[in-house]
Design a protein around this motif. Structure first.
Motif, PDB file in Angstrom:
ATOM      1  N   ALA A 169       0.913  -0.794  -0.084  1.00 40.02           N
ATOM      2  CA  ALA A 169       0.151   0.118   0.056  1.00 40.02           C
ATOM      3  C   ALA A 169       0.562   1.018  -0.243  1.00 40.02           C
ATOM      4  N   ARG A 170       1.615   2.056  -1.210  1.00 36.62           N
ATOM      5  CA  ARG A 170       2.667   2.375  -1.132  1.00 36.62           C
ATOM      6  C   ARG A 170       2.713   2.711  -2.908  1.00 36.62           C
ATOM      7  N   LEU A 171       3.331   4.006  -2.648  1.00 36.05           N
ATOM      8  CA  LEU A 171       2.858   4.537  -4.161  1.00 36.05           C
ATOM      9  C   LEU A 171       4.289   3.565  -4.727  1.00 36.05           C
ATOM     10  N   HIS A 172       4.362   4.026  -6.249  1.00 39.39           N
ATOM     11  CA  HIS A 172       5.590   3.739  -7.085  1.00 39.39           C
ATOM     12  C   HIS A 172       5.702   2.195  -7.181  1.00 39.39           C
ATOM     13  N   GLN A 173       4.180   1.318  -6.171  1.00 39.59           N
ATOM     14  CA  GLN A 173       5.166  -0.304  -7.002  1.00 39.59           C
ATOM     15  C   GLN A 173       5.293  -0.945  -7.599  1.00 39.59           C
ATOM     16  N   PRO A 174       5.927  -1.994  -8.439  1.00 38.63           N
ATOM     17  CA  PRO A 174       6.633  -2.521  -9.847  1.00 38.63           C
ATOM     18  C   PRO A 174       5.684  -3.696  -9.953  1.00 38.63           C
ATOM     19  N   ASN A 175       5.733  -4.122 -11.472  1.00 39.61           N
ATOM     20  CA  ASN A 175       4.514  -5.415 -10.981  1.00 39.61           C
ATOM     21  C   ASN A 175       3.594  -5.324 -10.898  1.00 39.61           C
ATOM     22  N   GLY A 176       2.815  -4.441 -10.225  1.00 38.60           N
ATOM     23  CA  GLY A 176       1.338  -4.015 -10.032  1.00 38.60           C
ATOM     24  C   GLY A 176       0.933  -4.548  -8.897  1.00 38.60           C
ATOM     25  N   ARG A 177       1.839  -3.746  -7.807  1.00 39.47           N
ATOM     26  CA  ARG A 177       1.767  -4.138  -6.604  1.00 39.47           C
ATOM     27  C   ARG A 177       1.235  -3.096  -6.245  1.00 39.47           C
ATOM     28  N   ALA A 178      -0.136  -3.436  -5.255  1.00 42.32           N
ATOM     29  CA  ALA A 178      -1.487  -2.681  -4.426  1.00 42.32           C
ATOM     30  C   ALA A 178      -1.127  -3.493  -3.429  1.00 42.32           C
ATOM     31  N   TRP A 179      -2.092  -2.944  -2.530  1.00 46.37           N
ATOM     32  CA  TRP A 179      -3.298  -3.223  -1.551  1.00 46.37           C
ATOM     33  C   TRP A 179      -4.348  -3.752  -1.992  1.00 46.37           C
ATOM     34  N   CYS A 180      -5.554  -5.000  -1.936  1.00 50.69           N
ATOM     35  CA  CYS A 180      -6.538  -4.728  -2.343  1.00 50.69           C
ATOM     36  C   CYS A 180      -7.058  -5.664  -1.109  1.00 50.69           C
ATOM     37  N   ALA A 181      -8.209  -5.261  -1.044  1.00 56.05           N
ATOM     38  CA  ALA A 181      -8.944  -5.808   0.098  1.00 56.05           C
ATOM     39  C   ALA A 181      -9.244  -7.014  -0.347  1.00 56.05           C
ATOM     40  N   GLY A 182      -9.853  -7.897   0.907  1.00 57.10           N
ATOM     41  CA  GLY A 182     -10.021  -9.287   0.490  1.00 57.10           C
ATOM     42  C   GLY A 182     -11.448  -9.405   0.355  1.00 57.10           C
ATOM     43  N   ARG A 183     -12.336  -8.170   0.321  1.00 58.15           N
ATOM     44  CA  ARG A 183     -13.118  -8.620   0.504  1.00 58.15           C
ATOM     45  C   ARG A 183     -14.126  -7.332  -0.106  1.00 58.15           C
ATOM     46  N   ARG A 184     -14.548  -7.808  -1.215  1.00 56.68           N
ATOM     47  CA  ARG A 184     -15.532  -6.269  -2.354  1.00 56.68           C
ATOM     48  C   ARG A 184     -16.810  -5.897  -1.179  1.00 56.68           C
ATOM     49  N   ALA A 185     -16.434  -5.075  -0.390  1.00 54.69           N
ATOM     50  CA  ALA A 185     -17.313  -4.700   0.729  1.00 54.69           C
ATOM     51  C   ALA A 185     -17.269  -3.197   1.156  1.00 54.69           C
ATOM     52  N   ALA A 186     -18.048  -2.407   1.823  1.00 55.96           N
ATOM     53  CA  ALA A 186     -17.616  -1.168   2.385  1.00 55.96           C
ATOM     54  C   ALA A 186     -17.340  -1.581   3.585  1.00 55.96           C
ATOM     55  N   GLY A 187     -16.401  -0.398   3.997  1.00 64.01           N
ATOM     56  CA  GLY A 187     -16.185  -0.534   5.233  1.00 64.01           C
ATOM     57  C   GLY A 187     -14.386  -1.146   5.156  1.00 64.01           C
ATOM     58  N   GLU A 188     -14.254  -1.632   4.343  1.00 62.26           N
ATOM     59  CA  GLU A 188     -12.534  -1.937   3.878  1.00 62.26           C
ATOM     60  C   GLU A 188     -12.151  -0.826   4.046  1.00 62.26           C
ATOM     61  N   TRP A 189     -10.630  -1.132   4.965  1.00 62.24           N
ATOM     62  CA  TRP A 189     -10.082   0.049   5.583  1.00 62.24           C
ATOM     63  C   TRP A 189      -8.409  -0.656   5.496  1.00 62.24           C
ATOM     64  N   VAL A 190      -7.287   0.703   5.351  1.00 64.88           N
ATOM     65  CA  VAL A 190      -6.061   0.263   5.582  1.00 64.88           C
ATOM     66  C   VAL A 190      -5.488   1.513   5.913  1.00 64.88           C
ATOM     67  N   LEU A 191      -4.904   1.038   7.199  1.00 67.60           N
ATOM     68  CA  LEU A 191      -4.149   1.725   8.253  1.00 67.60           C
ATOM     69  C   LEU A 191      -3.046   2.239   8.140  1.00 67.60           C
ATOM     70  N   VAL A 192      -2.181   3.234   8.486  1.00 70.36           N
ATOM     71  CA  VAL A 192      -0.476   3.468   8.648  1.00 70.36           C
ATOM     72  C   VAL A 192      -0.454   3.980   9.827  1.00 70.36           C
ATOM     73  N   ASP A 193       0.137   3.544  10.279  1.00 66.96           N
ATOM     74  CA  ASP A 193       0.954   3.864  11.551  1.00 66.96           C
ATOM     75  C   ASP A 193       2.404   5.162  11.653  1.00 66.96           C
ATOM     76  N   LEU A 194       2.292   5.902  11.699  1.00 67.33           N
ATOM     77  CA  LEU A 194       3.222   6.812  11.407  1.00 67.33           C
ATOM     78  C   LEU A 194       4.505   6.775  12.287  1.00 67.33           C
ATOM     79  N   ASP A 195       3.614   6.445  13.362  1.00 71.73           N
ATOM     80  CA  ASP A 195       4.771   6.181  14.550  1.00 71.73           C
ATOM     81  C   ASP A 195       5.320   7.617  15.504  1.00 71.73           C
ATOM     82  N   VAL A 196       5.271   8.622  14.622  1.00 76.54           N
ATOM     83  CA  VAL A 196       5.373   9.961  15.616  1.00 76.54           C
ATOM     84  C   VAL A 196       3.754  11.075  14.864  1.00 76.54           C
ATOM     85  N   PRO A 197       3.693  11.722  15.571  1.00 79.11           N
ATOM     86  CA  PRO A 197       2.814  13.370  15.510  1.00 79.11           C
ATOM     87  C   PRO A 197       3.520  13.815  14.410  1.00 79.11           C
TER      88      PRO A 197
END
Length: 262
Positions: free
Chosen positions: A178-206
């Motif tokens: 789940a990052r920009l500029h991934q090679p070979n067609g990589r990306a995060w894909c939700a496991g379900r085609r449903a509302a409410g799916e999410w991806v979370l990023v922890d920046l570690d610092v404010p």
């Protein structure tokens, strides 16, 4: 955490014509004393040198854009023991209305400690001596840097999701992609085609988040057209990013918020 960067004197973004002075030592006497050398790290002992040994001499820097100034660095003339020990600073947005930088007691500041000024575009320094090379640190409207996903500073374990498409079906669909500029067609894909799916990023610092860039899966015509954003400082209290009408933001238009996870 703040984004404090050079405001142009050391990087060259402030051009020579944006620097002026009350006077300068004649170039025929010392070619290294021109006002364009009022920058840090000049070679061969270059610096701005006032043309007169008198009170009230100044050097002016036009930053070109409004900026929040958080610090000033100074340097003497490198080929001799010549430097200033104190200076006063005035600033303006329009070159007509000027204000002096002041301490908590409302005295004019005569050093660089604890400097923080709201949006300014012109700076005038009044040094106590005659050789001076300043640089200003701070924030401009262009002070916006990647927060770690594209640079790799955010590690794979700091990214999680509600679900992911099984790697046995498509190895390029893992949440770590789940990052920009991934090679070979990589990306995060939700496991379900449903509302409410999410991806979370922890920046570690404010961090202050000023924008969001998105990208689809490069090996097929697959991308999202809208999304909602929530953010938190503690992973317990969450807030949705909202527009000026208090509606949840649902597109890639400009957003601004402060948080440690999103």
């Amino acid at each position: 955490m703040r984004c404090s960067l050079p405001l142009g004197l050391t990087t060259g973004d402030v051009l020579d014509w944006q620097i002026s002075a009350s006077s300068s030592y004649p170039a025929t006497w010392d070619a290294g004393c021109q006002v364009k050398y009022a920058r840090l790290h000049q070679p061969n002992g270059r610096a701005w040198c006032a043309g007169r040994r008198a009170a009230g001499e100044w050097v002016l820097v036009n930053l070109g854009v409004p900026a929040k100034v958080t610090g000033v660095l100074t340097q003497g003339k490198g080929d001799d023991e010549e430097w200033v020990t104190s200076f006063e600073l005035s600033y303006s947005l329009d070159a007509y209305h000027w204000h002096f930088a002041r301490d908590i007691y409302n005295n004019k500041k005569a050093d660089r400690s604890g400097l923080e000024l709201s949006m300014v575009s012109l700076f005038r320094a009044w040094p106590s001596g005659t050789q001076f090379s300043p640089a200003f640190q701070g924030l401009t409207p262009r002070c916006s840097s990647p927060l770690g996903l594209t640079t790799g500073d955010v590690l794979d374990w700091q990214i999680s999701a509600s679900s992911s498409y099984p790697a046995t079906w498509d190895a390029g669909c893992q949440v770590k992609y789940a990052r920009l500029h991934q090679p070979n067609g990589r990306a995060w894909c939700a496991g379900r085609r449903a509302a409410g799916e999410w991806v979370l990023v922890d920046l570690d610092v404010p961090a202050k988040v000023t924008g969001l860039l998105t990208q689809g899966k490069g090996d097929d015509e697959e991308w999202v057209t809208s999304f909602e954003l929530s953010y938190s400082l503690d992973a317990y209290h969450w807030h949705f990013a909202r527009d000026i009408y208090n509606n949840k933001k649902s597109s890639g238009t400009v957003m601004e918020g402060e948080g440690g996870a999103a």
